[in-house]
Design a protein around this motif. Sequence first.
Motif, PDB file in Angstrom:
ATOM      1  N   UNK A 123     -37.813  11.270   6.204  1.00 56.56           N
ATOM      2  CA  UNK A 123     -37.292   9.946   6.631  1.00 56.56           C
ATOM      3  C   UNK A 123     -36.008  10.268   7.530  1.00 56.56           C
ATOM      4  N   UNK A 124     -35.330  11.107   7.269  1.00 55.88           N
ATOM      5  CA  UNK A 124     -34.029  11.196   8.125  1.00 55.88           C
ATOM      6  C   UNK A 124     -34.550  11.294   9.399  1.00 55.88           C
ATOM      7  N   UNK A 125     -35.479  12.174   9.818  1.00 54.32           N
ATOM      8  CA  UNK A 125     -35.922  12.455  11.233  1.00 54.32           C
ATOM      9  C   UNK A 125     -36.441  11.172  11.886  1.00 54.32           C
ATOM     10  N   UNK A 126     -37.358  10.334  11.031  1.00 48.95           N
ATOM     11  CA  UNK A 126     -37.836   8.979  11.469  1.00 48.95           C
ATOM     12  C   UNK A 126     -36.695   8.125  11.876  1.00 48.95           C
ATOM     13  N   UNK A 127     -35.666   8.057  10.909  1.00 50.96           N
ATOM     14  CA  UNK A 127     -34.747   7.252  11.223  1.00 50.96           C
ATOM     15  C   UNK A 127     -34.127   7.623  12.640  1.00 50.96           C
ATOM     16  N   UNK A 128     -33.614   9.095  12.664  1.00 50.38           N
ATOM     17  CA  UNK A 128     -33.213   9.637  14.085  1.00 50.38           C
ATOM     18  C   UNK A 128     -34.047   9.174  15.281  1.00 50.38           C
ATOM     19  N   UNK A 129     -35.409   9.341  14.981  1.00 50.53           N
ATOM     20  CA  UNK A 129     -36.127   8.873  16.264  1.00 50.53           C
ATOM     21  C   UNK A 129     -36.162   7.512  16.516  1.00 50.53           C
ATOM     22  N   UNK A 130     -35.805   6.597  15.633  1.00 49.38           N
ATOM     23  CA  UNK A 130     -35.540   5.370  15.986  1.00 49.38           C
ATOM     24  C   UNK A 130     -34.448   5.090  16.762  1.00 49.38           C
ATOM     25  N   UNK A 131     -33.493   5.748  16.519  1.00 41.95           N
ATOM     26  CA  UNK A 131     -32.207   5.472  17.312  1.00 41.95           C
ATOM     27  C   UNK A 131     -32.266   6.137  18.359  1.00 41.95           C
ATOM     28  N   UNK A 132     -32.886   7.334  18.873  1.00 44.10           N
ATOM     29  CA  UNK A 132     -33.216   7.826  19.844  1.00 44.10           C
ATOM     30  C   UNK A 132     -33.888   7.109  20.919  1.00 44.10           C
ATOM     31  N   UNK A 133     -34.956   6.255  20.370  1.00 41.07           N
ATOM     32  CA  UNK A 133     -35.854   5.299  21.072  1.00 41.07           C
ATOM     33  C   UNK A 133     -34.851   3.980  21.382  1.00 41.07           C
ATOM     34  N   UNK A 134     -34.093   3.453  20.319  1.00 39.69           N
ATOM     35  CA  UNK A 134     -33.156   2.390  20.759  1.00 39.69           C
ATOM     36  C   UNK A 134     -32.185   2.392  21.871  1.00 39.69           C
ATOM     37  N   UNK A 135     -31.591   3.629  21.808  1.00 45.44           N
ATOM     38  CA  UNK A 135     -30.410   3.841  22.805  1.00 45.44           C
ATOM     39  C   UNK A 135     -31.171   3.787  24.191  1.00 45.44           C
ATOM     40  N   UNK A 136     -31.987   4.526  24.909  1.00 44.87           N
ATOM     41  CA  UNK A 136     -32.588   4.346  26.282  1.00 44.87           C
ATOM     42  C   UNK A 136     -33.046   2.909  26.587  1.00 44.87           C
ATOM     43  N   UNK A 137     -33.661   2.084  25.537  1.00 44.60           N
ATOM     44  CA  UNK A 137     -34.372   0.807  25.830  1.00 44.60           C
ATOM     45  C   UNK A 137     -33.347  -0.040  25.814  1.00 44.60           C
ATOM     46  N   UNK A 138     -32.206  -0.120  25.012  1.00 49.88           N
ATOM     47  CA  UNK A 138     -30.981  -0.901  25.285  1.00 49.88           C
ATOM     48  C   UNK A 138     -30.234  -0.752  26.503  1.00 49.88           C
ATOM     49  N   UNK A 139     -30.196   0.592  26.844  1.00 50.78           N
ATOM     50  CA  UNK A 139     -29.405   1.003  28.060  1.00 50.78           C
ATOM     51  C   UNK A 139     -30.141   0.268  29.256  1.00 50.78           C
ATOM     52  N   UNK A 140     -31.294   0.555  29.346  1.00 56.90           N
ATOM     53  CA  UNK A 140     -32.144   0.042  30.453  1.00 56.90           C
ATOM     54  C   UNK A 140     -31.875  -1.547  30.594  1.00 56.90           C
ATOM     55  N   UNK A 141     -32.182  -1.936  29.386  1.00 56.90           N
ATOM     56  CA  UNK A 141     -31.976  -3.385  29.278  1.00 56.90           C
ATOM     57  C   UNK A 141     -30.706  -4.136  29.646  1.00 56.90           C
TER      58      UNK A 141
END
Length: 225
Positions: A123-141
């Motif tokens: 569960x912790x790794x899944x949450x970290x993965x979600x944050x790692x996905x969120x960072x580049x997507x929001x940065x590019x946007x």
Amino acid sequence: MATYALQIAGLVLGGVGMVGTVAVTVMPQWRVSAFIGSNIVVFENLWEGLWMSCMRHANIRMQCKIYDSLLALSPDLQAARGLMCAASVLGFLAFMTAVLGMKCTRCTGDDDKVKGHILLTAGVIFIITGLVVLIPVSWVANSIIRDFYNPIVDIAQKRELGEALYIGWTTALVLMVGGALFCCASCCHEKSSSYRYSIPSHRTTHKSYHTEKKSPSVYSKSQYV
């Protein structure tokens, strides 16, 4: 039963998030051409992704070209490429860890406490993965929106948000929800295991109390004899 339902729901969401992460990483629709001002060319679409750029003309199949060098990308796309690759690896690792901690998995034994810790890790790794996905997507946007409203940037160079960014935001949310479900399942595992181990100890204490209570009567009998 509720714990098993949480595990299944978390595993399904985690699997969807893992597939979504890989899909967002390879999709070329991160930046798409903006049809504004005099740049109204409806028969031509330009897509820019992390690995290639594609041009699609009307009545002509799509033509894609892989970037010649990493340095040819903008800083946000360079960082997004590295972070999305890391997120893909983390998503796969979290999914496999979650499979090992499932109730129906026997290779890790039948100890609920151990499986609870495995599910918590997943569960912790899944949450970290979600944050790692969120960072580049929001940065590019953010870069796309900033350049879009910047009057200095030429109209032909302005881009709009592509489908990969929307899928990326959805994937990040799904990953974090799946991780939260696994954390809840881990807490339920710990509560059930602690309750299960408390019952035998109570019975043992109760039994020993009756044994101690009966022993004086036997001793007193022997005295009278």
